[in-house]
Structures are given as C-alpha cells and as structure tokens.
Design an enzyme around this catalytic site. Structure first.
Site, mmCIF file in Angstrom:
data_model
loop_
_atom_site.group_PDB
_atom_site.id
_atom_site.type_symbol
_atom_site.label_atom_id
_atom_site.label_comp_id
_atom_site.label_asym_id
_atom_site.label_seq_id
_atom_site.Cartn_x
_atom_site.Cartn_y
_atom_site.Cartn_z
ATOM 1 N N HIS A 3 -7.824 1.938 1.429
ATOM 2 C CA HIS A 3 -7.774 1.568 2.852
ATOM 3 C C HIS A 3 -8.525 2.580 3.718
ATOM 4 O O HIS A 3 -7.981 3.160 4.656
ATOM 5 C CB HIS A 3 -6.321 1.439 3.328
ATOM 6 C CG HIS A 3 -6.175 0.543 4.525
ATOM 7 N ND1 HIS A 3 -5.046 -0.189 4.782
ATOM 8 C CD2 HIS A 3 -7.031 0.261 5.550
ATOM 9 C CE1 HIS A 3 -5.196 -0.876 5.908
ATOM 10 N NE2 HIS A 3 -6.395 -0.612 6.394
ATOM 11 N N GLU A 22 0.835 -1.199 0.000
ATOM 12 C CA GLU A 22 0.000 0.000 0.000
ATOM 13 C C GLU A 22 0.873 1.253 0.000
ATOM 14 O O GLU A 22 1.776 1.375 0.829
ATOM 15 C CB GLU A 22 -0.918 -0.012 1.228
ATOM 16 C CG GLU A 22 -1.929 -1.149 1.192
ATOM 17 C CD GLU A 22 -2.928 -1.129 2.341
ATOM 18 O OE1 GLU A 22 -2.779 -0.283 3.256
ATOM 19 O OE2 GLU A 22 -3.854 -1.950 2.322
#
Length: 313
Positions: A279, A261
């Site tokens: 997220h 990420e």
C-alpha cells in the site's frame, strides 16, 4: 493562540504539522490503538488520519469536542460518514496530493507485470540467467481499461498514452462526454472487461464497488489479461482473482492494496504471477508533503468556519 487541540494518528509531514502548530496544540500519536483513541479523542477538536485509523461511530460518540476529521489523502472509506453527519462533524480530505504519485506507481506496476521485472531481478540475485524464459509483452498497441476515470484515472491515461496504448474507460458516475474530454473512450462495464488487455482500478471502496471484480467479471475478460489495483482492497474478490490466475485467464496481477492489510503470506500474495507492494501508492516525499500541507490548511479552515475546498460532508 486559539486553544484548539489537533490529534494526528497516522503521521503527517513536517510542513503540515508546522502549519497546524500556528493555530493550536498538535499531538502526534502515530500508531495509537483503537482503544487508546476512544479514551483520548474526547480532548480534541480535530482528528487527522490516513488509511490505518478507523474512525468508527464509537469514535464520533466519544469525540464530544470533535469538529472536523481530516483524511491526509483521498479515500475516506475508513471514516464512518453517516456517524460523522449524525454528530455534526465535518469530514475533509486532500484529493489532489497523491494523484501523480499513484499514477506513476500504476505505470510502474504495469511495466513490471508485462516485462516480469521482479522475477528477473530475483533470479539474478540467485545467480540465475533466465534471459530465454523472460519473454514479456509490450504495452504499445494494447488496450488499457481504466475503471474509475477521475483525477488519478485520467492521469494514468495521460501517461499510458505516451506508451501508445488505446485508452478505454468506465465510470458509472461520469457522463460519456466527461470521459471523452479527459482523453478516454467511454465504454460499458461489459465492454471494458471484454476489450481490455490490461485493467487498472481507480475508484473508492463502497457498497457498490465491493467485490466488483468477481468470478463473473473475470469470466468476461480476455484470456491472458493483466490486472493492476492501486486503489482499494476489497474491490477485487481475491478468491476469484486467485482462481483466474490458476486457470490462466489472468496472466498476471499487481496489487498495492488488499482486503485485509497487511494480508500475510497468503496464496495470492505468494503466487508467482502476482506482484505485491505494501500500500505504497501515496508513499513519496512529494506526495506526503502536499498531503500534509493540504489537509492542514483544510483542517484550519474547518475550525475557523471558513469555506472548504475538499469537504466530503
């Protein structure tokens, strides 16, 4: 005032900061780099992180005054628990703060998948009218397989039941009776894969859950299954998911978390039958306020040597 120094590295709601400021000096270094953290952590009694900051063995080694690390949220896979234990540092979290928020996002992603809402919206913005092409599916009457039936998993079940879904659940850490009491139908891992029309994940990333949904797991699923992951990146083998999307085994996936990420514009992220969000499972005003207050009070309790509600170690 007690001369405690508390470092915040990933931001914290103002209410939480205010509570902490009553007992010590609070330094907000949102966005601090790993190297900077190693240089500065030796000054602090407490560290509060979210998911970005990695609390490695080196951090515990350098944190000579460190007494407690707090995770503003649930997952602690970014904190080396063995190193914390070895250095006598408490680790606490705030597991109740984001339950509702993540459960609501899960249902939102589920609806977006079966009704192709993002595709409809982007087409409209491009001046296209795809009414005849956008024949989706109902959630009503479908079987929802929930992997991980803790607070969030059972909250998802409560909301999915309102849509008329059958709820089956697999949780290797919970007895069948506990799943039944929370409103789910306990099944084996193999049964969940074979029976589910929609699968949603609500469990931490551990050595046991890493790549839990691999090529073998996808092969056991129904053709045309939908997948939602708002838990942790790494639980789904992303290469296996991409192959399952290409073959048609998986009709669509909604991902809020990724192995790396941010993931960049990968083949999976750009796939036309994948919905991606960055997220944002815990990203609501209400959840952040709860998480900030909960972790602040838990950190203070740890510093004072008082009983802890959410001690991880």
């Amino acid at each position: 005032m007690t001369p405690w120094k508390i470092l915040i590295t990933d931001g914290l709601d103002a209410k939480g900061k205010a509570v902490l400021s009553e007992v010590g000096e609070v330094i907000d270094r949102n966005g601090i780099t790993a190297d900077e953290l190693l240089k500065e952590i030796g000054e602090y009694d407490a560290l509060i992180v979210r998911s970005r900051t990695k609390v490695t063995p080196a951090v515990f080694e350098a944190g000579v005054k460190l007494k407690v690390v707090g995770r503003a949220g649930i997952g602690v896979d970014n904190i080396d628990l063995n190193a914390a234990k070895a250095h006598g540092v408490r680790v606490v979290n705030s597991p109740l703060a984001t339950t509702i928020t993540v459960a609501e996002l899960t249902l939102g992603l589920m609806l977006a998948l079966v009704r192709e809402i993002p595709r409809a919206d982007s087409a409209m913005k491009a001046g296209k009218w795809l009414k005849k092409e956008l024949e989706g599916a109902e959630l009503y009457g479908k079987t929802l397989g929930i992997v991980g039936f803790g607070r969030i998993g059972s909250a998802v079940a409560d909301r999915a039941r309102a849509f008329g879904m059958r709820i089956i659940a697999y949780d290797r850490l919970k007895a069948a009776e506990a799943i039944t009491q929370r409103g789910g139908e306990p099944v084996s891992w193999e049964q969940l894969l074979e029976l589910s029309d929609v699968i949603t994940l609500h469990l931490p990333l551990t050595n046991e859950t890493k790549n839990m949904l691999d090529a073998n797991a996808f092969a056991r699923m129904k053709d045309g299954v939908y997948l939602v992951d708002a838990a942790r990146g790494g639980i789904v083998d992303e290469d296996a998911l991409l192959a399952a999307l290409e073959s048609g085994k998986v009709a669509g996936a909604a991902l809020d978390v990724f192995t790396t990420e941010p993931p960049g514009v990968t083949a999976l992220v750009s796939h036309p039958r994948v919905i991606c969000t960055p997220h944002i499972g815990a990203q609501t005003q209400e959840a952040q306020a709860r998480a900030g207050y909960d972790i602040a009070t838990e950190i203070i309790a740890a510093l004072k040597g008082e009983p802890l509600r959410w001690r991880v170690i």
